[in-house]
Design a protein around this motif. Structure first.
Motif, PDB file in Angstrom:
ATOM      1  N   LEU A 151       0.825  -1.209   0.000  1.00  0.00           N
ATOM      2  CA  LEU A 151       0.000   0.000   0.000  1.00  0.00           C
ATOM      3  C   LEU A 151       0.860   1.261   0.000  1.00  0.00           C
ATOM      4  O   LEU A 151       0.529   2.249  -0.658  1.00  0.00           O
ATOM      5  N   ARG A 152       1.967   1.238   0.710  1.00  0.00           N
ATOM      6  CA  ARG A 152       2.832   2.420   0.782  1.00  0.00           C
ATOM      7  C   ARG A 152       3.423   2.787  -0.576  1.00  0.00           C
ATOM      8  O   ARG A 152       3.886   3.905  -0.776  1.00  0.00           O
ATOM      9  N   ASP A 153       3.406   1.836  -1.518  1.00  0.00           N
ATOM     10  CA  ASP A 153       3.949   2.086  -2.859  1.00  0.00           C
ATOM     11  C   ASP A 153       2.877   2.476  -3.865  1.00  0.00           C
ATOM     12  O   ASP A 153       3.162   2.583  -5.061  1.00  0.00           O
ATOM     13  N   MET A 154       1.648   2.668  -3.402  1.00  0.00           N
ATOM     14  CA  MET A 154       0.555   2.993  -4.316  1.00  0.00           C
ATOM     15  C   MET A 154       0.313   4.507  -4.362  1.00  0.00           C
ATOM     16  O   MET A 154       0.199   5.139  -3.302  1.00  0.00           O
ATOM     17  N   PRO A 155       0.199   5.103  -5.544  1.00  0.00           N
ATOM     18  CA  PRO A 155      -0.038   6.553  -5.635  1.00  0.00           C
ATOM     19  C   PRO A 155      -1.326   7.011  -4.953  1.00  0.00           C
ATOM     20  O   PRO A 155      -1.434   8.161  -4.560  1.00  0.00           O
ATOM     21  N   TRP A 156      -2.292   6.106  -4.800  1.00  0.00           N
ATOM     22  CA  TRP A 156      -3.596   6.472  -4.245  1.00  0.00           C
ATOM     23  C   TRP A 156      -3.716   6.145  -2.755  1.00  0.00           C
ATOM     24  O   TRP A 156      -4.777   6.371  -2.158  1.00  0.00           O
ATOM     25  N   ALA A 157      -2.682   5.590  -2.153  1.00  0.00           N
ATOM     26  CA  ALA A 157      -2.751   5.162  -0.752  1.00  0.00           C
ATOM     27  C   ALA A 157      -1.753   5.953   0.091  1.00  0.00           C
ATOM     28  O   ALA A 157      -0.838   6.578  -0.435  1.00  0.00           O
ATOM     29  N   PRO A 158      -1.904   5.923   1.403  1.00  0.00           N
ATOM     30  CA  PRO A 158      -0.971   6.667   2.256  1.00  0.00           C
ATOM     31  C   PRO A 158       0.440   6.094   2.219  1.00  0.00           C
ATOM     32  O   PRO A 158       0.630   4.877   2.130  1.00  0.00           O
ATOM     33  N   ARG A 159       1.431   6.967   2.334  1.00  0.00           N
ATOM     34  CA  ARG A 159       2.796   6.535   2.576  1.00  0.00           C
ATOM     35  C   ARG A 159       2.983   6.219   4.056  1.00  0.00           C
ATOM     36  O   ARG A 159       3.966   5.593   4.453  1.00  0.00           O
ATOM     37  N   SER A 160       2.014   6.586   4.840  1.00  0.00           N
ATOM     38  CA  SER A 160       2.096   6.497   6.297  1.00  0.00           C
ATOM     39  C   SER A 160       1.872   5.067   6.791  1.00  0.00           C
ATOM     40  O   SER A 160       0.864   4.427   6.467  1.00  0.00           O
ATOM     41  N   TRP A 161       2.802   4.596   7.628  1.00  0.00           N
ATOM     42  CA  TRP A 161       2.606   3.311   8.297  1.00  0.00           C
ATOM     43  C   TRP A 161       1.385   3.379   9.213  1.00  0.00           C
ATOM     44  O   TRP A 161       0.597   2.439   9.292  1.00  0.00           O
ATOM     45  N   ILE A 162       1.221   4.506   9.903  1.00  0.00           N
ATOM     46  CA  ILE A 162       0.110   4.651  10.853  1.00  0.00           C
ATOM     47  C   ILE A 162      -1.226   4.451  10.154  1.00  0.00           C
ATOM     48  O   ILE A 162      -2.074   3.653  10.592  1.00  0.00           O
TER      49      ILE A 162
END
Length: 350
Positions: A151-162
């Motif tokens: 998910l962190r590598d998706m342009p539409w998803a958060p980069r945030s672990w939280i």
């Protein structure tokens, strides 16, 4: 079970990056089944003014990013809905409008069985089962650690672990009350023993076994998968269990945070906790959380205004919605340096 399975829609739900696209294509390889790609019927419906009828919603929905990539002409849907609501569909006919969209798309491939794959509909399983009592809901899930990493590598998803950690935790809570009414499959099991898992899924949806579901690249229509690289991987031949080395890429503090926050996945679905050479201390875990907060704030400042706009009666154009959705995580674009943003082709009536 419904006396006529053709009247029972099939819904695939899960989290992003959990295998929903692959499962959709495997089901679509069956000669009787076609599921739409992320029609997102339920997302944003709660923001509609009470004066809106189902017909009003449908006309608004035709302008949406979700409808654009279904590649259906609006008249196909209007005409199908008019068979049951010739004078217009009232507010309590939302399920009929959804059904018309799914049926219109399935008719493109002469498939009698229809449904939809929208990961975010995992938050609306109760609503779906209320509005479609005979629906067959399939929940596909994956080990939370590679899921969050992806998910962190998706342009539409958060980069945030939280935020990604909270997202998985929330969906697990939302789906828990309905686990006895739906069918669940782990992505890892689907990849390691596809025949056994697909036999169980087809029995659940009341369809006969067909070998074609094991060869989706040959038998599933692939022309309605939006041409984004993170989706097109599912149009290739199935691999084995995903090999991404999340143990090396996820910091130890976040491995433990993910395992603690999403304990239900590990305890209920049989995922094992990671063995670490050295356990992160409480203070190391807290430092990781504080360090991630700026990423969480950055995402939310982009996402909240966009969500309000998408859920309004004056949504952005399809091109603008796509641009803003794919700019929620700018760092992810480093993985797609040569990607030219695809445009939806003109849709002619069938």
């Amino acid at each position: 079970m419904s006396p006529n399975p053709d009247d029972a829609p099939i819904f695939v739900v899960g989290t992003g990056r959990s295998g929903t696209t692959l499962l959709r294509l495997m089901l679509n390889a069956h000669p009787r089944i076609h599921l739409t790609h992320e029609a997102s019927f339920y997302v944003g419906r709660q923001f509609l003014p009470r004066r809106f009828t189902a017909s009003d919603w449908l006309e608004l929905y035709f302008k949406s990013f979700s409808f654009a990539w279904l590649l259906i002409h609006p008249d196909e849907v209007r005409e199908d809905l008019a068979k049951t609501h010739p004078e217009g569909a009232p507010r309590d006919a939302f399920p009929d409008a959804y059904r018309s969209i799914m049926r219109a798309k399935a008719a493109h491939y002469s498939r009698p069985r229809y449904g939809d794959k929208t990961p975010f509909h995992a938050s609306y399983v109760g609503k779906m089962l209320s509005e479609f009592p005979d629906a067959r809901v399939i929940h596909i899930l994956r080990d939370p650690r590679p899921t969050i990493l992806s998910l962190r590598d998706m342009p539409w998803a958060p980069r945030s672990w939280i935020l990604n950690n909270r997202y998985l935790h929330r969906l697990a809570k939302e789906i828990a009350p309905y686990r006895d009414k739906i069918h669940e499959v782990r992505l890892e099991d689907l990849l390691s023993d596809p025949e056994q898992e697909m036999r169980a899924i087809l029995e659940f949806v009341d369809e006969p076994w067909d070998e074609r579901v094991l060869n989706h690249t040959e038998h599933a229509p692939l022309d309605d998968v939006p041409p984004f690289p993170w989706l097109l991987t599912a149009t290739k031949e199935r691999g084995s269990t995903p090999k991404r080395d999340w143990r090396e890429r996820i910091p130890a503090a976040w491995l433990r945070q993910i395992e603690k926050r999403n304990a239900v996945y590990f305890d209920t679905y049989g995922y094992e906790r990671a063995a670490l050479e050295e356990e992160p201390s409480f203070f190391e875990r807290m430092r990781a959380v504080f360090a991630d907060m700026s990423q969480a704030r950055r995402f939310l400042t982009r996402f909240i205004p966009l969500a309000r706009k998408l859920g309004s009666t004056d949504p952005p154009s399809v091109a603008e919605a796509q641009r803003r959705l794919l700019d929620l995580n700018p760092e992810a674009w480093e993985l797609y340096p040569d990607l030219v943003m695809p445009e939806r082709p003109e849709v002619e009536r069938r």
